[in-house]
Each structure stands twice: as C-alpha cells, then as structure tokens.
Design an enzyme around this catalytic site. Structure first.
Site, PDB file in Angstrom:
ATOM      1  N   HIS A   1       8.648   8.200 -27.831  1.00  0.00           N
ATOM      2  CA  HIS A   1       7.665   8.930 -27.080  1.00  0.00           C
ATOM      3  C   HIS A   1       7.968  10.448 -27.290  1.00  0.00           C
ATOM      4  O   HIS A   1       7.168  11.179 -27.679  1.00  0.00           O
ATOM      5  CB  HIS A   1       7.486   8.680 -25.478  1.00  0.00           C
ATOM      6  CG  HIS A   1       6.631   9.575 -24.671  1.00  0.00           C
ATOM      7  ND1 HIS A   1       5.450   9.569 -24.816  1.00  0.00           N
ATOM      8  CD2 HIS A   1       6.896  10.676 -24.025  1.00  0.00           C
ATOM      9  CE1 HIS A   1       4.817  10.548 -24.039  1.00  0.00           C
ATOM     10  NE2 HIS A   1       5.944  11.175 -23.582  1.00  0.00           N
TER      11      HIS A   1
ATOM     12  N   HIS B   1       0.753  15.854 -26.439  1.00  0.00           N
ATOM     13  CA  HIS B   1       0.411  14.396 -25.926  1.00  0.00           C
ATOM     14  C   HIS B   1      -0.451  13.644 -26.688  1.00  0.00           C
ATOM     15  O   HIS B   1      -0.368  12.558 -26.752  1.00  0.00           O
ATOM     16  CB  HIS B   1       0.578  14.295 -24.481  1.00  0.00           C
ATOM     17  CG  HIS B   1       2.030  14.526 -24.178  1.00  0.00           C
ATOM     18  ND1 HIS B   1       2.816  15.655 -24.363  1.00  0.00           N
ATOM     19  CD2 HIS B   1       2.886  13.920 -23.352  1.00  0.00           C
ATOM     20  CE1 HIS B   1       3.954  15.479 -23.753  1.00  0.00           C
ATOM     21  NE2 HIS B   1       4.099  14.540 -23.119  1.00  0.00           N
TER      22      HIS B   1
ATOM     23  N   LYS C   1       7.848  22.819 -14.207  1.00  0.00           N
ATOM     24  CA  LYS C   1       6.953  21.570 -14.028  1.00  0.00           C
ATOM     25  C   LYS C   1       6.893  21.593 -12.613  1.00  0.00           C
ATOM     26  O   LYS C   1       5.503  21.352 -12.233  1.00  0.00           O
ATOM     27  CB  LYS C   1       7.824  20.386 -14.439  1.00  0.00           C
ATOM     28  CG  LYS C   1       6.760  18.888 -13.923  1.00  0.00           C
ATOM     29  CD  LYS C   1       7.009  17.763 -15.166  1.00  0.00           C
ATOM     30  CE  LYS C   1       5.881  16.777 -14.771  1.00  0.00           C
ATOM     31  NZ  LYS C   1       6.109  15.634 -15.176  1.00  0.00           N
TER      32      LYS C   1
ATOM     33  N   ASN D   1       0.589  18.498 -21.170  1.00  0.00           N
ATOM     34  CA  ASN D   1       0.194  17.524 -22.283  1.00  0.00           C
ATOM     35  C   ASN D   1       0.440  17.973 -23.651  1.00  0.00           C
ATOM     36  O   ASN D   1      -0.094  17.293 -24.447  1.00  0.00           O
ATOM     37  CB  ASN D   1      -1.316  16.977 -21.731  1.00  0.00           C
ATOM     38  CG  ASN D   1      -1.345  16.017 -20.668  1.00  0.00           C
ATOM     39  OD1 ASN D   1      -0.269  15.529 -20.128  1.00  0.00           O
ATOM     40  ND2 ASN D   1      -2.275  16.432 -19.942  1.00  0.00           N
TER      41      ASN D   1
ATOM     42  N   ARG E   1       0.971  -1.173   0.195  1.00  0.00           N
ATOM     43  CA  ARG E   1       0.073   0.084  -0.006  1.00  0.00           C
ATOM     44  C   ARG E   1       0.979   1.295  -0.105  1.00  0.00           C
ATOM     45  O   ARG E   1       0.257   2.125   0.355  1.00  0.00           O
ATOM     46  CB  ARG E   1      -0.947  -0.015   1.228  1.00  0.00           C
ATOM     47  CG  ARG E   1      -2.011  -0.951   1.163  1.00  0.00           C
ATOM     48  CD  ARG E   1      -3.248  -0.853   1.890  1.00  0.00           C
ATOM     49  NE  ARG E   1      -4.208  -1.868   1.726  1.00  0.00           N
ATOM     50  CZ  ARG E   1      -4.227  -2.906   2.633  1.00  0.00           C
ATOM     51  NH1 ARG E   1      -3.383  -2.859   3.767  1.00  0.00           N
ATOM     52  NH2 ARG E   1      -4.774  -3.987   2.410  1.00  0.00           N
TER      53      ARG E   1
ATOM     54  N   GLU F   1      10.833  17.525 -25.163  1.00  0.00           N
ATOM     55  CA  GLU F   1       9.933  17.761 -23.714  1.00  0.00           C
ATOM     56  C   GLU F   1      10.517  19.235 -23.122  1.00  0.00           C
ATOM     57  O   GLU F   1       9.773  19.854 -22.650  1.00  0.00           O
ATOM     58  CB  GLU F   1      10.043  16.617 -22.689  1.00  0.00           C
ATOM     59  CG  GLU F   1       9.427  15.506 -23.051  1.00  0.00           C
ATOM     60  CD  GLU F   1       7.847  15.212 -23.196  1.00  0.00           C
ATOM     61  OE1 GLU F   1       7.310  16.454 -22.574  1.00  0.00           O
ATOM     62  OE2 GLU F   1       7.505  14.173 -23.344  1.00  0.00           O
TER      63      GLU F   1
HETATM   64  N1  NAD Z   1       5.425  10.035 -15.603  1.00  0.00           N
HETATM   65  C1  NAD Z   1       5.239  10.946 -16.185  1.00  0.00           C
HETATM   66  O1  NAD Z   1       4.998  12.129 -16.170  1.00  0.00           O
HETATM   67  C2  NAD Z   1       5.774  10.876 -17.747  1.00  0.00           C
HETATM   68  C3  NAD Z   1       6.029  11.786 -18.623  1.00  0.00           C
HETATM   69  C4  NAD Z   1       6.665  11.796 -19.992  1.00  0.00           C
HETATM   70  C5  NAD Z   1       7.039  10.249 -20.408  1.00  0.00           C
HETATM   71  N2  NAD Z   1       6.654   9.500 -19.544  1.00  0.00           N
HETATM   72  C6  NAD Z   1       7.014   8.194 -19.958  1.00  0.00           C
HETATM   73  O2  NAD Z   1       8.247   8.030 -19.991  1.00  0.00           O
HETATM   74  C7  NAD Z   1       8.370   6.905 -21.036  1.00  0.00           C
HETATM   75  C8  NAD Z   1       9.732   7.128 -21.987  1.00  0.00           C
HETATM   76  O3  NAD Z   1      10.860   7.586 -21.084  1.00  0.00           O
HETATM   77  P1  NAD Z   1      12.315   7.679 -21.745  1.00  0.00           P
HETATM   78  O4  NAD Z   1      12.235   8.530 -23.219  1.00  0.00           O
HETATM   79  O5  NAD Z   1      13.232   8.030 -20.876  1.00  0.00           O
HETATM   80  O6  NAD Z   1      12.520   6.090 -22.362  1.00  0.00           O
HETATM   81  P2  NAD Z   1      13.420   4.809 -21.485  1.00  0.00           P
HETATM   82  O7  NAD Z   1      13.144   4.807 -20.208  1.00  0.00           O
HETATM   83  O8  NAD Z   1      12.695   3.465 -22.495  1.00  0.00           O
HETATM   84  O9  NAD Z   1      14.672   5.211 -22.066  1.00  0.00           O
HETATM   85  C9  NAD Z   1      15.298   5.146 -23.254  1.00  0.00           C
HETATM   86  C10 NAD Z   1      16.230   4.042 -23.814  1.00  0.00           C
HETATM   87  O10 NAD Z   1      17.532   4.629 -23.396  1.00  0.00           O
HETATM   88  C11 NAD Z   1      18.399   3.852 -22.289  1.00  0.00           C
HETATM   89  N3  NAD Z   1      18.777   4.616 -21.528  1.00  0.00           N
HETATM   90  C12 NAD Z   1      18.510   5.061 -20.182  1.00  0.00           C
HETATM   91  N4  NAD Z   1      19.299   5.988 -19.668  1.00  0.00           N
HETATM   92  C13 NAD Z   1      20.483   6.012 -20.543  1.00  0.00           C
HETATM   93  C14 NAD Z   1      21.746   6.432 -20.327  1.00  0.00           C
HETATM   94  N5  NAD Z   1      22.138   7.280 -19.641  1.00  0.00           N
HETATM   95  N6  NAD Z   1      22.623   6.035 -21.312  1.00  0.00           N
HETATM   96  C15 NAD Z   1      22.527   5.143 -22.102  1.00  0.00           C
HETATM   97  N7  NAD Z   1      21.257   4.562 -22.443  1.00  0.00           N
HETATM   98  C16 NAD Z   1      20.130   5.167 -21.623  1.00  0.00           C
HETATM   99  C17 NAD Z   1      17.100   2.823 -21.875  1.00  0.00           C
HETATM  100  O11 NAD Z   1      17.769   1.537 -21.486  1.00  0.00           O
HETATM  101  C18 NAD Z   1      16.327   2.955 -23.111  1.00  0.00           C
HETATM  102  O12 NAD Z   1      16.660   1.706 -24.200  1.00  0.00           O
HETATM  103  C19 NAD Z   1       7.247   6.484 -21.708  1.00  0.00           C
HETATM  104  O13 NAD Z   1       6.779   5.227 -21.116  1.00  0.00           O
HETATM  105  C20 NAD Z   1       6.278   7.662 -21.349  1.00  0.00           C
HETATM  106  O14 NAD Z   1       5.018   7.496 -21.211  1.00  0.00           O
HETATM  107  C21 NAD Z   1       6.115   9.810 -18.282  1.00  0.00           C
END
Ligand code: NAD
Length: 364
Positions: free
Chosen positions: A266, A248, A227, A245, A121, A185
């Site tokens: 994304h 988005h 943010k 958003n 929880r 972003e």
């Molecule tokens: N919670 C929120 O408010 C919010 C906001 C925006 C996006 N998101 C979510 O975030 C996700 C996308 O996140 P992302 O773009 O970070 O993708 P991700 O987590 O898939 O990372 C992208 C790639 O980079 C690699 N990677 C990460 N850090 C690295 C580093 N320092 N060096 C080398 N490789 C590295 C990862 O292994 C992956 O292959 C989506 O699912 C999206 O919906 C959430």
C-alpha cells in the site's frame, strides 16, 4: 520521551501515546477502558514476536485478554475475514460495555475497527498499531474498511478508537520494505502541508529509517499531530481531510491492478501515486518542476519506488488503471477528485483535471 497527541473530537476525543516501551504500559492504559473479556485481535506475524509481551502487560493489570490470531495479509481485510472475526469476537462474550483491541498493522486495524463498529451496533476500540504505516496513519482518524472485488476499502464505516498506543520499539522487528512503505505516509504529511517537516525528513529520513529512537518518535508524533488536526477539522472528509489522500487515487488503482499482491505494498503504491500527483501538477502548470523533482529525489534516496515502471512484473495497463480510478470513493457527480500540489507543503483538492492529462501521464 513519550509524547501524547490528542485527537480533539469533543466528547469523543482520544489520546495517541507515542514512544518506546509502551507495550509494557498497555495494561495500565487500557484498564480504565476495559470491562469483561478483552479481545486482542492480531495477525500471526505480530503474535509470534510481540503478543506475549502485550498479554503479560495486560495480565499484570488483571485484564482478561482473549487473543484472536488472524492470517497476515491484505486478503484478510475481506467479507470472509469479517465474518470469521465477528464470529470469534462474539465467542469471547465481549459486550457493548467492553473494549476490543486491534494489535497489528493497517490490515488488522481496519478490519478490527470495522468489526468493532458493527458488532452489537458498536463496541469501543483501542488501536495498538505495530507498523510505521499504522502508527502514522491508519490507526488514527477512525476510518475502517474491508476490500471488495470492486475495489479497496469500499465497504466500511467511521469508528474512532478510544485510545491509540504506538510503541515505537515494535517497529524494530518490521521488515525493511514495510518500514519504507510506512515512510511514504510520513513523507506525505510534509508534501501535503508542512514544508519544514519535509526539510526535516530530508535531513533525518535515513536516520529515522535506521531506527534512531528520537528521530522515529519525532516522525511518528509529528505525523500524528498533523493527522489529528486535519481529522478534528473534518472528521467525515467533507473538505480538508481529502488532502490525506495525496497519492492515494493513483496508488489504489495501482494496488488493484497488481491484485493487492506482494508486488506492490500500500505505501509503495502511495509513493508512486504521490510522485504521479506531483508530475500531474507540473504538467498542468500548477507546480514548479524543481519541487516535483526534489520530492521524487527524496523518496528515491530512501529507497521508495516513484514510477509505474518501478513495479516488478508486467506494467499495469493505463486503461485498466483509469477504470479502477473511476471506481474510487472520491468520485462525485461522475467527476474524480484529485489532490494536487502548488509546491512541497501546499496540496489542494480539485476535480478540475482534464481526463486527457491523466491518461497521458499514465502512458508516459
Ligand atoms: N484506515 C485508514 O485510515 C488507513 C490509512 C492508510 C492505510 N490503511 C490500510 O492499511 C493497510 C496497510 O497497512 P500495513 O502497511 O500496516 O500492512 P499490514 O497490516 O499488512 O502489515 C504489514 C506486514 O507487516 C507485518 N507486521 C506488522 N507489524 C509487525 C511488526 N511489528 N514486526 C514484524 N512484522 C509486522 C504484518 O503481519 C504484515 O505481514 C491497507 O489495507 C490500507 O488500506 C488504512
């Protein structure tokens, strides 16, 4: 040159530490929050490059880190991924007084945040974001989620972290395409509410993407500040937070239509989505055409996609895109909420958008 931005949420306020060489300080920063076994959830890409440094820093402060290494990629953010992660977290013996660390990009942050929110929880969470996207967006604000067949991020909860540690040095190992996706972003913050920041990005975007230390710290800190202010005003997105958003609704539909695959990251979906939001605003007579052109020009100049036609492979069917948009979380009383703009830096929320204008835009 470390900066600290605070997300002001009364008793649940937390700091975001931003700067170089912060992984080395993670033990010192986390020690006051951690108790007992300390699960550190990451993916195999991040683990290979950065896990040893983090474990070393945690070990120096006597923290009992228990790494959990997951498959990289969006598919991990699923019910199956959640089931596996919660089982592994329980196996570490972490209890309700403990702390769980999310060490990775948005996939790891969203999934781990969700797991921490529901496990026993609710267990405290620390975010150590390793992508630009995660540092400027997903690690801040408490949104967590997994994807389900009906759509992206449709199952999740709000679970604010206790601390965010954004080490800008870890971005040096990020593939260029991922860095650019995160930059979408960053540009979003200028577009939605800060024309002066957009001016700064036009002048310094290339430098930021080339890895200039001061520029990247400024870009991350300024984005987090924006943010943090929006989240402090509207934690649960009943108003202003929806501005985040921008791009988005279109972006998520494009991601869904391309199967959440490598065809479209994304941030790339968000870049195209923002360009569409600007074009729609112009179409509806709300925003001068030159502002939309200027915004799109900057995204293209740094190398981001800005049109549906930029997505490799078969062009997503407009009808399918509209169907995906109809499932968006932002649908209320059957009407979809859009984030449109009056100019760069002046986004607003509206549900007063004729469906025909959207359909026409997607066909163009
Ligand atoms: N919670 C929120 O408010 C919010 C906001 C925006 C996006 N998101 C979510 O975030 C996700 C996308 O996140 P992302 O773009 O970070 O993708 P991700 O987590 O898939 O990372 C992208 C790639 O980079 C690699 N990677 C990460 N850090 C690295 C580093 N320092 N060096 C080398 N490789 C590295 C990862 O292994 C992956 O292959 C989506 O699912 C999206 O919906 C959430």
């Amino acid at each position: 040159m470390t900066k600290i931005v605070t997300v002001e949420l009364a008793a649940r306020s937390y700091p975001i530490h931003i700067g170089p060489r912060l992984l080395a300080q993670a033990g010192e920063l986390l020690a006051p929050l951690a108790r007992g076994p300390l699960p550190v959830v990451t993916d195999s890409h991040v683990a290979e490059i950065h896990l040893a440094a983090l474990l070393d820093a945690l070990g120096k402060h006597g923290l009992d880190a228990r790494p959990i290494v997951l498959e990289p990629g969006e598919a991990t953010k699923s019910f199956a991924g959640l089931e596996r992660l919660t089982a592994e977290l329980l196996h570490t013996g972490v209890d309700r007084g403990g702390l769980i660390v999310a060490f990775g990009g948005g996939v790891i942050g969203d999934l781990t945040g969700f797991a921490a929110g529901v496990l026993k929880r609710g267990i405290a969470l620390a975010q150590i974001p390793t992508t630009l996207l995660a540092q400027v967006d997903s690690s801040v604000g408490g949104k967590t989620a997994i994807n389900v067949p009906a759509g992206k991020n449709l199952v999740g909860l709000f679970h604010q972290p206790r601390i965010v540690i954004a080490d800008t040095d870890v971005l040096n190992s990020l593939p260029r395409r991922e860095l650019l996706a995160g930059y979408a972003e960053v540009a979003k913050y200028g577009a939605l509410g800060d024309a002066a920041f957009f001016d700064w990005l036009e002048a310094n975007g290339a430098k930021t993407l080339a890895g200039d230390g001061d520029a990247i710290v400024h870009a991350v800190a300024h984005s987090c500040q924006m943010k943090a202010e929006i989240v402090a005003r509207d934690e649960r997105e009943s108003g202003d937070r929806a501005l985040l958003n921008l791009g988005h609704t279109f972006g998520h539909a494009l991601e869904a239509a391309t199967g959440f695959s490598d065809r479209l990251l994304h941030g790339e979906g968000v870049a195209i989505g923002m360009a569409l939001a600007f074009r729609l605003s112009v179409k509806l007579g709300l925003c001068p055409g030159q502002d939309a052109e200027r915004f799109v020009r900057h995204l293209r100049a740094v190398g981001l996609p800005t049109a549906i036609a930029d997505i490799p492979g078969v062009r997503p069917d407009p009808k399918v895109l509209l169907e995906h948009m109809a499932h968006d979380k932002k649908v209320q009383d059957g009407r979809l909420t859009y984030i449109l703009t009056r100019s760069i830096g002046q986004a607003f929320v509206t549900s007063d958008v004729p469906a025909e204008a959207v359909a026409a835009l997607l066909v163009e």
